[in-house]
Design a protein around this motif. Sequence first.
Motif, PDB file in Angstrom:
ATOM      1  N   THR A   5      64.527 -28.520  92.261  1.00  0.00           N
ATOM      2  CA  THR A   5      64.290 -27.322  91.458  1.00  0.00           C
ATOM      3  C   THR A   5      62.857 -27.329  90.953  1.00  0.00           C
ATOM      4  OG1 THR A   5      66.605 -27.277  90.770  1.00  0.00           O
ATOM      5  CG2 THR A   5      65.024 -26.048  89.419  1.00  0.00           C
ATOM      6  N   PRO A  26      60.093 -26.902  88.454  1.00  0.00           N
ATOM      7  CA  PRO A  26      60.110 -26.870  86.991  1.00  0.00           C
ATOM      8  C   PRO A  26      59.651 -25.514  86.441  1.00  0.00           C
ATOM      9  CG  PRO A  26      59.103 -28.902  87.794  1.00  0.00           C
ATOM     10  CD  PRO A  26      59.256 -28.011  88.976  1.00  0.00           C
ATOM     11  N   ALA A  27      60.184 -25.159  85.309  1.00  0.00           N
ATOM     12  CA  ALA A  27      59.814 -23.899  84.656  1.00  0.00           C
ATOM     13  C   ALA A  27      58.310 -23.849  84.451  1.00  0.00           C
ATOM     14  CB  ALA A  27      60.542 -23.760  83.328  1.00  0.00           C
ATOM     15  N   GLN A  32      56.096 -23.589  86.763  1.00  0.00           N
ATOM     16  CA  GLN A  32      55.347 -24.052  87.931  1.00  0.00           C
ATOM     17  C   GLN A  32      55.726 -23.220  89.155  1.00  0.00           C
ATOM     18  OE1 GLN A  32      55.312 -28.296  88.570  1.00  0.00           O
ATOM     19  NE2 GLN A  32      55.435 -28.753  86.382  1.00  0.00           N
ATOM     20  N   ALA A  72      57.259 -27.210  94.180  1.00  0.00           N
ATOM     21  CA  ALA A  72      57.774 -28.579  94.048  1.00  0.00           C
ATOM     22  C   ALA A  72      57.659 -29.235  95.417  1.00  0.00           C
ATOM     23  CB  ALA A  72      59.221 -28.591  93.570  1.00  0.00           C
ATOM     24  N   SER A 124      58.986 -21.631  93.866  1.00  0.00           N
ATOM     25  CA  SER A 124      59.898 -21.236  92.793  1.00  0.00           C
ATOM     26  C   SER A 124      60.545 -19.897  93.118  1.00  0.00           C
ATOM     27  CB  SER A 124      59.146 -21.136  91.470  1.00  0.00           C
ATOM     28  OG  SER A 124      58.242 -20.037  91.519  1.00  0.00           O
TER      29      SER A 124
END
Length: 299
Positions: A45, A47-48, A50, A53, A67
């Motif tokens: 997942t 990250p909030a 960003q 990943a 994202s």
Amino acid sequence: MLRTQLARLLAVTLGAALAVAAPAPAGAEDTQPAVVVNGTFSSPTVPAGQTWASGVDGWSGAAGVASAAYAAHPRGFQAATLGWNGNAVSLSTRVRGVRAGATVTLSWDDSPYACAAQGAARRTYTVTVAGQGNSPGSFGSNIPNGSTNWFLGRTYSFTAAEDAPQITFTPTNTDNPGCGVFFTNVDAKQTAPPQQPPAQDPCAGDAASTPQCKDVADNKDQISKCKASDRDCLATVAGDGKAEKDGIADEKQTLTDFNKVPRDQKPNDAATGLCALPNALTDVPPGNAVVPPSDWWYC
């Protein structure tokens, strides 16, 4: 007025007949489930706050995932990338639950990256799978427009040449390869291969009259007449096991005799039993023995 209504009814009927006669799209018969691990690329997942990943769980290839906000897929999925650190990157995984010989229809959604400016060339890529009859599938995204521009429902059909066949997505753009294709919502359906026919009875048909098959048939017939609890009856067919019992008795006697051999003796007594050997070798020419018998102190 009646003639006009009849003409309309005929047109509707012909239209329906043509719709029924139209060939089904390739792979439409593949309806049984197959498993594509992490097909919506929810792992890892992002990250909030960003955009990316690194890594794609369940897939091989040095890429990553975008994202959900950046991918902007209509169903809110994260998306895998076919470009990473400015380079074109392939991604592969195996379709689980598929046996060799099954027909498989793969489906997914794709989009150009948001970094592809309006007017840029379509982002192109191939989908490949092992198998002599499986030609690579070549695909191009929707026209870039400076943001994501999703096409929903790409498909590629193939026949599995192995269990759990490996599929590979490979970018083919030569201009700005790091700004390539998003894809997500990867799914698969299959039609399993037919079951293998049962092994043929070697005593079927004309072979039943051969001596070997006749003996087997006679034994089966005799055994079928014996009750499972009737040992005497079964012994008339299978024998009483005398040869096996005799063999076991011989092994037991051999073990008993072996255990009777003394394992601890006085050194001089043990050496006495060995002296016959050096005494028999006293005529060995010099040089033919590492230690001449004359040097064997005890004897």
